[in-house]
Scaffold this active site. Structure first.
Site, short mmCIF file in Angstrom:
data_model
loop_
_atom_site.label_atom_id
_atom_site.label_comp_id
_atom_site.label_asym_id
_atom_site.label_seq_id
_atom_site.Cartn_x
_atom_site.Cartn_y
_atom_site.Cartn_z
N SER A 215 0.84 -0.93 0.08
CA SER A 215 -0.11 0.06 -0.11
C SER A 215 0.68 1.35 -0.16
CB SER A 215 -0.94 0.05 1.18
OG SER A 215 -1.72 -1.08 1.04
N ASP B 58 -17.08 0.37 -0.33
CA ASP B 58 -16.31 -0.75 -0.15
C ASP B 58 -17.09 -1.79 0.83
OD1 ASP B 58 -14.37 -2.37 0.37
OD2 ASP B 58 -13.36 -1.05 1.66
N ASP C 233 -10.60 -6.61 -0.04
CA ASP C 233 -9.99 -5.54 0.79
C ASP C 233 -9.38 -6.10 1.97
OD1 ASP C 233 -10.52 -2.07 0.90
OD2 ASP C 233 -9.73 -3.13 2.86
N HIS D 62 -14.43 -0.90 4.22
CA HIS D 62 -14.41 0.42 4.92
C HIS D 62 -15.53 1.38 4.85
CE1 HIS D 62 -10.04 0.19 5.66
NE2 HIS D 62 -10.10 -0.59 4.48
N CYS E 70 -7.62 1.96 2.24
CA CYS E 70 -8.93 1.30 1.47
C CYS E 70 -8.50 0.58 -0.07
CB CYS E 70 -10.20 2.04 1.45
SG CYS E 70 -11.41 1.51 0.42
#
Lengths: 384, 621
Positions: B334, B358, B373, B379, B393
């Site tokens: 990430s 999400d 995720d 999220h 996210c």
């Protein structure tokens, strides 16, 4: 005492003419002043070079000086000898020498695989030194009693006289001395008037035998040794090292030389044997060609003086002995000076009167003592 | 003497004999003259004709040109602390030409000084290398004082054996900077054969050469220029005097950006875990810390590492010789998201108002596959970019990447240095992978699929980055687009190295503000994934966590660290810079198999910011 042949010769009418007699003092002392002067000059010259070659080692210089004192004393003593007595005793001198040579082979001592010395407990000496005197004396005595030119039988007999010690010394092994002693005998043979046909005949035989010897008899390692002897520079790190370094020393000296004590080859130890056999390289480096020419000129004068003495001597024993001593001296000079310059194979021959050495100097000057005895022989004639 | 007198009675012509003798004397004298003439001619040839040749030979005999090695340049850290020093070291050496029987000599020496088989083996190896006559060949390095004194007492027995004092490289910080500094080692046969004449000259007298790291990269600068002296020696190689000397020029010193204290903090905080840390000065591109753990002691290599030691290092599972900071290629996870967020904004794919829902997974219309995720259940339904960055996210980025497409992502990313070497001033750097359509066709022979873009959006799939690249990327964000080339060396001697701008990323300022603010939120907002990193700090920092999968997880399987080999655990990553309002330091941290970026890698970053921004010595005052 019975009358000898020489006594008779002395009384021949034309043999007693005394022209310019030498100064009374020198004649009474039985000294040839010209020869003495030349020898002393060379000696001093040699001591200076030796002092430099030894790295200015005063101890070595003093040792050499003492040897010279002994040697000059031996020369004066020898000069007093009755030459006729010497002639009569020559065979005994010779035989004692031969016996000692055999003794060396049986019970001798030495180093590096060569036995050259006989030890008498308190003193050690090299019997080959005796033969350096004994062989010429014996040969001169032999031919002085014979019709000359020598007959074939006499020649063959004389070869036995010469080659017996030659072979014994070669077996020690000491090739250089063997050759030089044999040469001193052969010089007598030549001076006695050896016929040319024998000279050329034997030379031709030696020449003819080289080819079959080389191809059929000699082994490879022997050939190699001969090749190295003839061309030492092929063996760069072994025998060649000495020659390369000595040639470098001589060549780099140039005309005027690098100056006494300033030779780099000798002072920095690149030159081996620099105070013994290779000492002339030191001189050539430090004193240059001028120094070499001066020394060679002195040697030439000694040879000339010796030959004059030989020529002026009035009996054959004296003549032959004087000529042999003189020419042998020359051979020493020639072999040493030539060997160091790479002209001749390297054989262990010192430079007369210059190289460091004990007994060899004594022997050499003993020889000159005989030469002086001949020059001033009271039963003979004086020379001027 | 009967035999001598026997022939006396025969007729003897004395005159005739005397005349023959006279001729022979004259002939002999003539011969003597000729032979003297030969001698004179010979000496004339040597001393006059060939004189110059022999002068040269004689000088070559006694004069030797001996190289004087220059002192190698020293290496300092940012505060002048010495990182690479030259220290005297005593070496037992043998001059073959003087020593005579080598085997016997070595046997006798080994009674005084410890000499093992390897020393002997190396000695003979060196002996057979290219060598000058009378050059001393090292037998044993680093003699102890005890060994020196033991040898000195017996020195007279050993002709041609000597103790030489040499300057040898010494790294006082030992393992701390091993990967960056590298080390010097003995010049080997291969290197020697690659030298041209001038290089060979430069190394005469020098025995070592930089093998890796800065020591290799700056070899020609550190080396200096060799000096020489003409010395007169005697036949035994003993030096008698120096005739003339040309002094060597020492190599230039290197002053680095690296900071010993910062480096120490990073190593301490890594606490024995495998990983890498790179910190960069945002304003200069100077590398402030570069850590690869585990490390090794470079001093082992200076005089030749033992076979056993080398094998232990080389075969270790932890790869201590591997410089993770520039050679380790990790999926960035990430940590790539801030750059992609900027890409989305700059390309108009998303804006500040873009919100997605999400549910915990993402699905393409064309594909059965679920893109999960990291957070089960997702999220929420109104996730915007700020929240997507702060909370990391994944689904937001899946959607954005799908809509943006690989070409725009690729073009934007390369401006931050992704996928190419940073041109850092140490060798062996690797370039990582920042994939594109073309790249995939070339390497895989396959088309680019939309799913590939989705993988790239969370720094997985084919994406690989080195910790150094991540640090450079972070510094570029911190400086709002000014992409500087990283460099280790601040100055060579007195000459400063030049700042080099690789790229200026052109993005609207409000986008920079937005993304940096989101990264600040990551650290300082309680909802942020790195909230614990910023808690209680006296300064504001911005950051991003990352977690990179080491092994692929099957579609229907769950990641469960309890059932997995520790070495298959996820890598923990963290990038960040501080202070936010005036960025000074940017860094990237990776802890292998550390699992969570926020908890494993983040705290290391925090300690380093603390150290760099408020050094303890100043904090006391």
């Amino acid at each position: 005492m019975k009358i000898t042949s020489q006594d008779f010769v002395r009384r021949l009418p034309d043999s007693n003419v005394q022209f310019a007699r030498g100064p009374a003092w020198s004649h009474r002392l039985r000294v040839d002043p010209i020869l003495l002067l030349l020898l002393l000059v060379i000696t001093c010259f040699g001591l200076a070079v030796l002092y430099s070659a030894s790295g200015q080692n005063e101890l070595m210089l003093r040792r050499q000086g003492i040897f010279f004192i002994i040697a000059y004393s031996a020369m004066f003593i020898t000069a007093q000898l009755d030459l006729q007595m010497l002639r009569r005793w020559s065979v005994w001198l010779y035989l004692v020498g031969i016996i000692l040579l055999i003794a060396v082979l049986l019970i001798g001592v030495g180093a590096k695989g060569a036995k050259r010395w006989v030890s008498l407990g308190f003193i050690r000496f090299q019997p080959s030194e005796i033969l350096k005197i004994a062989v010429p004396v014996m040969m001169a005595a032999y031919f002085s009693a014979r019709r000359l030119p020598p007959s074939l039988a006499d020649v063959l007999m004389s070869l036995v006289i010469v080659l017996t010690p030659g072979v014994l010394i070669f077996l020690q092994p000491d090739l250089g001395t063997a050759i030089l002693i044999s040469t001193s005998g052969l010089i007598v043979l030549f001076m006695a008037g050896l016929q040319w046909r024998y000279i050329f005949g034997s030379l031709a035989m030696v020449g003819a035998s080289i080819w079959p010897m080389w191809h059929f008899i000699m082994k490879d390692y022997q050939k190699q040794r001969v090749l190295t002897l003839l061309d030492p520079e092929a063996d760069k790190l072994g025998a060649g090292w000495n020659i390369i370094q000595s040639k470098t020393a001589i060549g780099s000296g140039g005309l005027p030389g690098k100056g006494l004590f300033n030779g780099t080859q000798s002072q920095l130890d690149f030159l081996p044997e620099s105070h013994t056999d290779f000492i002339i390289a030191v001189m050539a480096e430090e004193l240059g060609l001028y120094g070499v020419l001066m020394l060679l000129a002195l040697y030439l004068l000694v040879v000339a003086r010796g030959l004059i003495i030989a020529f002026a001597a009035r009996n054959m024993f004296n003549r032959l002995l004087a000529a042999s001593i003189t020419l042998t001296f020359f051979v020493y000079v020639f072999v040493n000076v030539g060997m160091v310059a790479g002209m001749l194979p390297v054989v262990g021959v010192p430079l007369p009167l210059v190289s460091l050495g004990g007994t060899s100097i004594v022997t050499l000057l003993t020889g000159f003592g005989l030469l002086m005895a001949i020059a001033t022989d009271p039963k003979n004639t004086s020379v001027s | 003497m009967n035999w001598a007198g026997k022939d006396f009675h025969e007729f003897k012509d004395h005159h005739q004999e005397a005349r023959v003798f006279g001729y022979r004397v004259a002939l002999a004298f003539l011969l003597v003259l000729v032979m003297f003439g030969l001698l004179v001619a010979r000496y004339y040839k040597l001393q006059v004709v060939d004189h110059q040749d022999y002068v040269t030979r004689s000088d070559n005999n006694r004069i030797q040109l001996r190289p004087i090695p220059p002192n190698r340049g020293l290496i300092y850290d940012n505060h002048g602390e010495l990182l690479a020093d030259n220290r005297p070291s005593f070496t037992l050496s043998v001059v073959k030409e003087r020593a005579g029987d080598l085997e016997k000599t070595i046997a006798q020496l080994s009674e005084l000084v410890s000499i093992d088989e390897r020393d002997v083996e190396n000695f003979y190896k060196r002996l057979h290398q290219r060598r000058r006559p009378f050059e001393a060949v090292p037998l044993r390095y680093r003699l102890s004082e005890e060994e020196i004194s033991r040898f000195s007492v017996n020195e007279f027995q050993f002709e041609g054996v000597e103790i030489e004092a040499q300057l040898m490289r010494y790294y006082p910080q030992a393992a701390l900077f091993a990967h960056t500094l590298g080390y010097v080692g003995r010049i080997n046969e291969h290197e020697l054969s690659s030298f041209d004449e001038d290089t060979y000259r430069r190394y005469s007298g020098t025995h070592s050469i930089g093998k890796i790291g800065l020591e290799k990269f700056y070899e020609s600068i550190l080396l200096g220029e060799v000096g020489s002296e003409n010395i007169e020696t005697n036949a035994h190689g003993r030096v008698l005097r120096t005739l003339n000397t040309r002094d060597p020029e020492p190599g230039a010193d290197l002053h680095l950006f690296l900071d010993v204290r910062l480096q120490q903090v990073a190593v301490k905080e890594l606490d024995g875990r495998r990983g890498a840390v790179v910190a960069i000065d945002v304003n200069t591109g100077g590398v402030l810390a570069m850590v690869s753990a585990p490390s090794y002691d470079p001093n082992l290599f200076v005089s030749g590492i033992s076979y056993a030691d080398y094998r232990a290092l080389n075969e270790s599972r932890d790869l201590p010789l591997f410089n993770r900071a520039i050679q380790g290629q990790y999926p960035p996870g990430s940590t790539i998201k801030p750059v992609l967020g900027l890409a989305g904004l700059a390309n108009g794919v998303v804006n500040f108002q873009t919100r997605i829902s999400d549910p915990g997974y993402y699905q393409l219309e064309t594909d059965e596959r679920f893109y999960r995720d990291w957070k089960k259940g997702g999220h929420g339904t109104r996730v915007n970019l700020r929240q997507a960055l702060m909370e990391s996210c994944d689904v937001y980025f899946y959607d954005m990447a799908f809509r943006m497409g690989v070409d725009r992502m690729h073009a934007f990313g390369i401006q931050f240095g992704l996928g190419s070497k940073t041109a850092i001033d140490i060798p062996s750097e690797r370039s990582g992978i920042w994939p594109s359509r073309e790249w995939k066709r070339k390497t895989r022979g396959m088309h680019w699929f939309p799913g590939d873009s989705i993988n790239v959006s969370i720094g997985q799939g084919d994406v690989l980055t080195t910790p150094l690249q991540l640090a450079v990327m972070t510094a570029t964000i911190a400086s709002r687009g000014r992409h500087l080339a990283p460099r280790l060396v601040r100055s060579i001697g007195d000459t400063e190295t030049e700042l080099q701008v690789v790229d200026e990323v052109q993005v609207n300022d409000i986008y920079w503000d937005y993304v940096i603010s989101a990264m600040e939120g990551t650290v300082h907002d309680p909802r942020g994934t790195a909230y614990r990193v910023g808690r209680g700090a006296k300064y504001r920092s911005a950051g991003k966590t990352g977690t990179a999968q080491v092994v692929g997880i099957a579609q229907d399987a769950e990641y469960d660290s309890d059932t997995m080999d520790e070495r298959h655990w996820d890598h923990a990553l963290y990038i960040g810079f501080a202070p936010v309002e005036n960025p000074q330091i940017a860094l990237a941290v990776i802890v292998e198999n550390g699992e969570h970026g926020g908890s494993a890698a983040g705290p290391i970053a925090r300690k380093m910011f603390d150290e760099y921004l408020a050094p303890p010595s100043e904090a006391v005052q």
